[in-house]
Design a protein around this motif. Structure first.
Motif, short mmCIF file in Angstrom:
data_model
loop_
_atom_site.label_atom_id
_atom_site.label_comp_id
_atom_site.label_asym_id
_atom_site.label_seq_id
_atom_site.Cartn_x
_atom_site.Cartn_y
_atom_site.Cartn_z
N ASP A 228 26.66 59.44 -15.25
CA ASP A 228 27.87 59.95 -14.59
C ASP A 228 28.39 61.24 -15.19
O ASP A 228 29.58 61.53 -15.13
CB ASP A 228 28.97 58.87 -14.61
CG ASP A 228 28.59 57.64 -13.81
OD1 ASP A 228 28.50 57.74 -12.57
OD2 ASP A 228 28.33 56.59 -14.42
N ASN A 229 27.51 62.03 -15.77
CA ASN A 229 27.88 63.36 -16.24
C ASN A 229 27.64 64.38 -15.13
O ASN A 229 26.83 64.19 -14.24
CB ASN A 229 27.05 63.73 -17.47
CG ASN A 229 27.27 62.78 -18.62
OD1 ASN A 229 28.31 62.78 -19.26
ND2 ASN A 229 26.27 61.94 -18.90
N THR A 230 28.36 65.51 -15.22
CA THR A 230 28.21 66.60 -14.26
C THR A 230 27.80 67.86 -15.01
O THR A 230 28.49 68.29 -15.95
CB THR A 230 29.51 66.86 -13.50
OG1 THR A 230 29.87 65.69 -12.76
CG2 THR A 230 29.35 68.02 -12.53
N PHE A 231 26.68 68.43 -14.60
CA PHE A 231 26.19 69.67 -15.19
C PHE A 231 26.36 70.79 -14.17
O PHE A 231 25.77 70.74 -13.09
CB PHE A 231 24.71 69.54 -15.55
CG PHE A 231 24.42 68.53 -16.63
CD1 PHE A 231 24.18 68.94 -17.93
CD2 PHE A 231 24.37 67.18 -16.34
CE1 PHE A 231 23.91 68.01 -18.92
CE2 PHE A 231 24.10 66.25 -17.32
CZ PHE A 231 23.87 66.66 -18.61
N ASN A 232 27.14 71.79 -14.52
CA ASN A 232 27.31 72.96 -13.66
C ASN A 232 26.41 74.11 -14.06
O ASN A 232 26.38 75.14 -13.38
CB ASN A 232 28.77 73.40 -13.66
CG ASN A 232 29.67 72.34 -13.05
OD1 ASN A 232 29.36 71.78 -12.00
ND2 ASN A 232 30.78 72.03 -13.69
N SER A 233 25.69 73.96 -15.15
CA SER A 233 24.64 74.87 -15.59
C SER A 233 23.99 74.21 -16.79
O SER A 233 24.54 73.28 -17.38
CB SER A 233 25.18 76.25 -15.96
OG SER A 233 26.17 76.15 -16.98
N CYS A 234 22.81 74.68 -17.16
CA CYS A 234 22.06 73.93 -18.18
C CYS A 234 21.39 74.79 -19.25
O CYS A 234 20.66 74.25 -20.07
CB CYS A 234 20.98 73.07 -17.51
SG CYS A 234 21.64 71.64 -16.64
N SER A 235 21.59 76.07 -19.30
CA SER A 235 20.86 76.90 -20.25
C SER A 235 19.36 76.62 -20.12
O SER A 235 18.84 76.65 -19.02
CB SER A 235 21.37 76.67 -21.67
OG SER A 235 22.72 77.07 -21.78
N VAL A 236 18.65 76.29 -21.21
CA VAL A 236 17.21 76.11 -21.12
C VAL A 236 16.85 74.77 -20.49
O VAL A 236 16.00 74.70 -19.60
CB VAL A 236 16.57 76.25 -22.51
CG1 VAL A 236 15.11 75.82 -22.48
CG2 VAL A 236 16.68 77.69 -22.97
N ALA A 237 17.47 73.68 -20.93
CA ALA A 237 17.15 72.35 -20.40
C ALA A 237 18.42 71.52 -20.32
O ALA A 237 19.18 71.48 -21.29
CB ALA A 237 16.12 71.65 -21.28
N CYS A 238 18.63 70.86 -19.19
CA CYS A 238 19.78 69.95 -19.10
C CYS A 238 19.63 68.84 -20.12
O CYS A 238 20.55 68.54 -20.88
CB CYS A 238 19.89 69.36 -17.70
SG CYS A 238 19.99 70.59 -16.38
N TYR A 239 18.45 68.21 -20.13
CA TYR A 239 18.12 67.17 -21.10
C TYR A 239 16.81 67.54 -21.78
O TYR A 239 15.79 67.72 -21.13
CB TYR A 239 17.96 65.81 -20.43
CG TYR A 239 19.27 65.13 -20.14
CD1 TYR A 239 19.95 64.41 -21.13
CD2 TYR A 239 19.84 65.21 -18.88
CE1 TYR A 239 21.15 63.78 -20.86
CE2 TYR A 239 21.05 64.58 -18.60
CZ TYR A 239 21.70 63.87 -19.60
OH TYR A 239 22.89 63.26 -19.33
N LYS A 240 16.85 67.65 -23.11
CA LYS A 240 15.64 67.87 -23.90
C LYS A 240 15.44 66.64 -24.78
O LYS A 240 16.26 66.35 -25.66
CB LYS A 240 15.77 69.13 -24.75
CG LYS A 240 14.51 69.46 -25.55
CD LYS A 240 14.52 70.89 -26.07
CE LYS A 240 15.67 71.18 -27.00
NZ LYS A 240 15.60 72.54 -27.57
N ILE A 241 14.36 65.90 -24.53
CA ILE A 241 14.10 64.64 -25.22
C ILE A 241 12.93 64.84 -26.18
O ILE A 241 11.84 65.26 -25.76
CB ILE A 241 13.78 63.51 -24.22
CG1 ILE A 241 14.76 63.53 -23.04
CG2 ILE A 241 13.77 62.18 -24.94
CD1 ILE A 241 16.21 63.35 -23.42
N LEU A 242 13.12 64.51 -27.46
CA LEU A 242 12.14 64.84 -28.49
C LEU A 242 11.80 63.63 -29.36
O LEU A 242 12.64 62.75 -29.58
CB LEU A 242 12.69 65.95 -29.41
CG LEU A 242 13.09 67.28 -28.77
CD1 LEU A 242 13.78 68.16 -29.80
CD2 LEU A 242 11.87 67.98 -28.20
N ASP A 243 10.57 63.60 -29.85
CA ASP A 243 10.16 62.84 -31.03
C ASP A 243 10.48 61.35 -30.99
O ASP A 243 11.20 60.83 -31.84
CB ASP A 243 10.76 63.47 -32.30
CG ASP A 243 10.23 64.87 -32.56
OD1 ASP A 243 9.36 65.32 -31.78
OD2 ASP A 243 10.67 65.51 -33.53
#
Length: 426
Positions: A228-243
């Motif tokens: 239920d989050n709202t992203f109005n822009s994301c730069s490089v990645a809205c979600y970056k999942i690592l490791d």
């Protein structure tokens, strides 16, 4: 400076202005705060107070372990200006409400082996390291705050790493906050257990999009639930999942306007030195709108962002809506992607599979794509049967390297969300 040390009872500091300069003599870090607690303290209340701290001093408030069974500081309607730290809480509880954190040179609020709440406060120029930092088994709720990321002007701008940081051993509820830009690195950096919900992320006018900026980065986290989050822009990645992270992302609204540098909606990847487990991601019921196209006949006008990129992770994506993203789904290296009941509209390439990527995408709708299936080479043969490709005759833009068995049979009409278990296309 005030030293609070008593075995029982409460201390109230109300309506005071501290003009605290750099201490003379040896700088013992815990002694160069305007207010600090001693070994025996109980309840500290600070309200309607202003801290003007010299940049060379440690900070405004320091709390530590106590002989009291439950030491706690309650801070309300306070201005934190200057110092390396606004508030530091060790082995105690600290609640900060309705306050303003400005101009600290290191951390706005720092928790170590501590609990607390940060609510209804504003952060503007809150530190070159982090605004709210949870370290070493801390548990802090971050609720209904406004984070004003700095407007960066190049290398001379402040090196703000994360606005909210949750360490590997910490937990947090991050809810209903307004993130206005992310500074140099992330708005939220989650390494521990976190619920991230009902927040808004918006680009700051004039802020440079840095190479590694992402609203949410999840790194080595065992349990992150984002919804239920709202992203109005994301730069490089809205979600970056690592490791080796385990993440559930659902019911999000993601809008990527043109000119904001977004490359990925969801990126599953790893750091170069990671040798542990892969990421496990559930991505469901999200609505994603990309930056659009100006000429559907010219691929150069298509946006560059990727809906999902599975580079190092096992991703399950169901019931998502993707509109006007450059690539719908890209899978390569050791990535794995399974998806049902997604809809894709107006992309340059619907499905892009490379190297050793593993794909099982069925019962999805791909409409108005310039290319349907692209670069399927090496590794496991992808499963792309029973999808609707916007045409009863099946996919139209298929790379020559793709055997027809990859996508036959196909659906002859829209199939996503119908509950179908088979299809009758050629």
């Amino acid at each position: 400076a005030f030293l609070i040390s008593q075995a029982s009872g409460s201390v109230l500091i109300d309506g005071v202005t501290f003009d605290f300069d750099t201490p003379t003599g040896p700088d013992i870090p815990t002694r160069s705060y305007a207010i600090r607690t001693g070994a025996a303290w109980d309840q500290l209340y600070v309200q309607n107070t202003v801290f003007e701290i010299d940049p060379g001093a440690r900070g405004s408030i320091f709390t530590e372990a106590s002989t009291s069974p439950s030491p706690a500081a309650y801070v309300n309607n306070v201005d934190f200006n200057g110092g390396v730290f606004g508030l530091t809480a060790f082995d105690s509880r600290a609640e900060v409400t309705g306050s303003r954190i400005n101009g600290t040179t290191g951390y706005g609020l720092f928790y170590r082996r501590a609990t607390g709440k940060v609510e209804g406060s504003s952060f503007d120029g809150c530190g070159s390291v982090r605004c709210v930092s949870m370290d070493n088994n801390s548990s802090v709720d971050v609720l209904s705050n406004v984070f004003e990321a700095p407007v960066l002007t190049g290398d001379s701008g402040p090196d703000l790493n994360q606005l909210v940081s949750v360490s590997l051993s910490s937990t947090s509820l991050i809810d209903n906050n307004d993130f206005k830009g992310c500074g140099y690195w992330e708005c939220i950096w989650a390494l521990g257990v976190a619920e991230i919900s009902n927040n808004t992320f918006t680009h700051v006018t004039g802020q440079i999009e840095w190479d590694f900026a992402s609203p949410v980065t999840v790194d080595q986290a065992t349990d992150v639930n984002a919804h239920d989050n709202t992203f109005n822009s994301c730069s490089v990645a809205c979600y970056k999942i690592l490791d080796g992270s385990t993440v559930n992302i659902h019911d999000e609204t993601i809008n990527v306007p043109n000119g904001h540098g977004t490359r990925f909606i969801l990126l599953a990847s790893k750091n170069d030195d990671w040798t542990g487990a892969t990421n496990t991601i559930l991505f469901e019921d999200n609505v994603i709108t990309g930056s659009g196209v100006t000429d559907t006949s010219d691929p150069l006008t298509y946006p560059s962002e990727v809906g999902i990129e599975a580079y190092f992770g096992d991703i399950t994506a169901n019931r998502n809506s993707f509109t006007q993203v450059g690539y719908g789904m890209t899978v390569f290296e050791t990535g794995s992607l399974t998806g049902r009941d997604n809809t894709f509209d107006q992309s340059w390439v619907a499905v892009n599979v490379q190297a050793n990527g593993t794909v099982d995408l069925q019962f999805n709708d791909f409409t108005n794509q310039l290319n349907d299936i692209f670069f399927v080479t090496g590794g496991a043969v992808p499963v792309l049967t029973c999808n609707y490709w916007g045409n009863a005759a099946g996919p139209q833009g298929v790379d020559p390297s793709v055997p027809s068995s990859v996508y036959q049979p196909w659906a002859t009409a829209a199939i996503a969300g119908t509950g179908a278990t088979g299809c009758s296309g050629s």
